[in-house]
Design an enzyme around this catalytic site. Structure first.
Site, mmCIF file in Angstrom:
data_model
loop_
_atom_site.group_PDB
_atom_site.id
_atom_site.type_symbol
_atom_site.label_atom_id
_atom_site.label_comp_id
_atom_site.label_asym_id
_atom_site.label_seq_id
_atom_site.Cartn_x
_atom_site.Cartn_y
_atom_site.Cartn_z
ATOM 1 N N ASP A 1 -51.569 -26.857 -49.977
ATOM 2 C CA ASP A 1 -52.087 -27.203 -48.665
ATOM 3 C C ASP A 1 -51.872 -28.720 -48.515
ATOM 4 O O ASP A 1 -51.637 -29.419 -49.507
ATOM 5 C CB ASP A 1 -53.581 -26.841 -48.606
ATOM 6 C CG ASP A 1 -54.232 -27.283 -47.315
ATOM 7 O OD1 ASP A 1 -53.615 -27.073 -46.262
ATOM 8 O OD2 ASP A 1 -55.340 -27.839 -47.367
ATOM 9 N N ASP B 1 -58.243 -26.570 -50.682
ATOM 10 C CA ASP B 1 -59.627 -27.036 -50.838
ATOM 11 C C ASP B 1 -60.563 -26.563 -49.734
ATOM 12 O O ASP B 1 -61.771 -26.783 -49.814
ATOM 13 C CB ASP B 1 -59.666 -28.568 -50.886
ATOM 14 C CG ASP B 1 -59.444 -29.188 -49.509
ATOM 15 O OD1 ASP B 1 -58.621 -28.639 -48.745
ATOM 16 O OD2 ASP B 1 -60.076 -30.211 -49.201
ATOM 17 N N ASP C 1 -58.648 -21.756 -46.786
ATOM 18 C CA ASP C 1 -57.700 -21.499 -47.877
ATOM 19 C C ASP C 1 -58.130 -20.337 -48.767
ATOM 20 O O ASP C 1 -57.341 -19.861 -49.591
ATOM 21 C CB ASP C 1 -57.539 -22.746 -48.760
ATOM 22 C CG ASP C 1 -56.856 -23.887 -48.028
ATOM 23 O OD1 ASP C 1 -56.002 -23.598 -47.165
ATOM 24 O OD2 ASP C 1 -57.180 -25.062 -48.294
#
Length: 606
Positions: free
Chosen positions: A317, A500, A504
């Site tokens: 990410d 995080d 996600d």
């Protein structure tokens, strides 16, 4: 040593003493010598024999205690008292050794588990009250003296101190913190008296999260561990049956005495004990978990390590993972000298991260009046007699103004008194160590490193170019990220996803290995992950991959070595080539060597 280890050590010591006396006495009196050797056998192995009969009674007979009891007991019946005593003594030495090994491998994880503070001291009406950490409420003022653990997450209100954060973040150097700094539960105050305002209850604190993670970590058994368990469950009854056949069938056709073949069957039984596999393979994975924890991470069981060792692709990410999420001004393209000062004045009251970055870039600025937010576009204010507007391209379009093409991740356009005046270019800050981590992953042979982000293409491209990513996708919704990872998995890749945020969590669950950033990150992300980087530092990821690969390699080495030696000596036992002493080495000796090999998995240095 614990009580069990001390008991086994005493048994071994008395057993060896009686064994030695028996060997010496046997030279002068066969009967007395054999009696002493028999006493040595019982002294060293009475608990093993009792356990074997207890499991027979419980209808769960097929384990190593039964094999050792059968082998040594039949040796006694055949008059081989010295061999019987030696088998039991060396078996107990192996048991003691493996018990110490397991204790040592648990130590690093146990140290991490020893984070829970015993008490908390709350300041109330000028008095200090001792309470259980679970009774602390958000907003309470806590007093923490040197040498005490911080009970809950909080903010320092008074005092300064060096804080040992090693058990939480893996950072060996103490952090020097003062008023306004955040402190995490479980850390140790090394110096100075601190007054801390509680920002969480114990149940939602960092240390509580870590303890919950450690409780669940031991439940995830790797495929290798599961395979060995299933193998031993079928293997033990098979070798017992094979030993019975070896003892009874050949004499019917060869004319040899039954005693000869029973002796060979006993050697066969001693060799066949699966303890080298049953202990050393789980020990390797547990040692690997300990090595990972020493490096400031938590792996959720052997299955997480085994999967991590196999990854060939890593997907990141962007915001909060590769970047900090904290913007900074990198360039001002202005037709006015004091453009940044004017925009900072207009943005002063906004709490948006971009606004805060502009204000931080120019802390000295005049006061704005008549501030008005333009929904979806920007902000308007009067500063020193100027009408200042700051916002996105939509704001310019609505004002029917044009701006030149500007390269940059995030751009704030400026309009002064109705005319285009320039732009401020900002970028998300790349995390310290991110580039180093990606280079280390490539050196490990992970050739496919990419980024999935919901951010715009311009912002994504800058990060991808700076970190030399193999590929990136931008403007993705959570379901788009999930589809991208599913496609990679469908192509046969073993994918680690690093993220995080709450959004996600689905991808972390779907990936071969989900890696959550930061022990104080999103609860959903941590819960869905397989590996948690307690310290918000991507450099831990290549360390974890290296430890996982080493752990899996050690487990495989133990399996191959143990099976090769055991099957070799078992085959030698059939024609009578292998002696009882060689059989003891193939059992206890191999187990000890495998256990020593498993110790290497505990190292956190890579």
């Amino acid at each position: 040593m614990n009580k069990k280890q001390k008991r086994i050590a005493k048994q071994i010591g008395f057993g060896l003493l009686i064994f030695a006396l028996g060997i010496i006495t046997k030279r002068y009196s066969l009967v007395l010598g054999n009696a002493l050797l028999g006493a040595g056998w019982l002294t060293a192995g009475y608990n093993v024999i009792l356990d074997a009969f207890g499991k027979i009674k419980a209808k769960k007979p097929f384990d190593e205690e039964l094999l050792m009891t059968l082998a040594s007991g039949c040796a006694v019946l055949l008059g081989e008292f010295s061999e019987a005593a030696a088998v039991m003594i060396f078996y107990q030495i192996g048991e003691l050794f493996q018990s110490i090994a397991v204790e040592r491998s648990r130590k690093s994880v146990a140290e991490l588990m020893d984070l829970r503070p015993d008490v908390a001291y709350i300041l109330r009406d000028g008095q200090t009250e001792e309470v259980d950490p679970e009774d602390v409420q958000v907003g309470d003022l806590l007093l923490v003296h040197p040498g005490e653990r911080i009970p809950v997450d909080g903010i320092i209100m008074e005092g300064s101190a060096s804080i040992d954060t090693s058990k939480i973040t893996g950072e060996s150097v103490p952090a020097d913190l003062t008023v306004g700094d955040q402190v995490l539960s479980g850390c140790i105050n090394l110096s100075g008296v601190l007054t801390i305002r509680a920002e969480s209850e114990f149940a939602s604190s960092t240390v509580a999260h870590i303890l919950d993670l450690m409780d669940s970590a031991s439940e995830g058994r790797s495929q290798t561990e599961t395979l060995i368990t299933r193998f031993s469950q079928s293997y033990t009854p098979c070798v017992v049956i094979a030993a019975v056949i070896l003892a009874l069938v050949p004499p019917l056709f060869t004319g040899f005495h039954f005693a000869t073949w029973i002796h060979r069957a006993l050697n066969f039984l001693v060799v066949s004990c699966p303890c080298a596999l049953v202990i050393s393979v789980p020990l390797a994975f547990f040692g690997g978990m300990g090595g990972v924890s020493k490096a400031g991470m938590i792996a959720k069981g052997g299955v997480a390590l085994e999967n991590l060792a196999k990854i060939d692709s890593v997907v990141f990410d962007k915001t909060g993972t590769l970047t900090t999420g904290d913007f900074r001004v990198v360039r001002v393209e202005s037709q006015t000298e004091n453009l940044l000062e004017l925009i900072a004045s207009a943005e002063e009251v906004s709490h948006h991260p971009i606004a805060r970055a502009i204000v931080n870039a120019c802390p000295e600025h005049p006061k704005a009046v008549n501030i008005q937010e333009i929904p979806g576009q920007g902000i308007r204010a009067e500063v020193n007699g100027y009408l200042v507007m700051a916002g996105n391209r939509r704001m310019l379009e609505n004002l029917q103004l044009r701006a030149p093409e500007i390269d940059g991740a995030t751009i704030v356009y400026a309009v002064i008194d109705g005319s285009y005046a320039g732009a401020i270019v900002l970028e998300d800050t790349i995390k310290a160590g991110a580039g180093e981590s990606l280079q280390a992953l490539k050196k490990l042979g992970i050739s496919n490193i990419c980024m999935l982000t919901g951010d715009r293409e311009s912002a994504a491209k800058i990060v991808a170019d700076r970190l030399q990513l193999d590929a990136y996708q931008h403007s993705l919704l959570p379901q788009d990220k999930l589809a991208a990872v599913q496609k990679m998995l469908g192509s046969g890749n073993h994918v680690a996803f690093v993220g995080d945020g709450v959004n996600d969590a689905p991808v972390l669950t779907m990936a071969t290995v989900g890696v959550a950033m930061g022990g104080v990150g999103s609860d959903a992300a941590v819960e869905a992950s397989d590996l948690v980087l307690l310290k918000d530092d991507l450099r831990g990821l290549p360390k974890a991959v290296t430890i996982a690969r080493r752990t899996l390699s050690i487990a495989k080495q133990n399996i191959i070595f143990a099976l090769a030696v055991k099957f070799g000596v078992m085959l030698l036992s059939i024609p009578g080539i292998a002696s009882m002493w060689l059989a003891v080495f193939a059992d206890v000796g191999v187990a000890i060597l495998c256990i020593l090999n498993s110790f290497r998995a505990m190292k956190s240095d890579v």
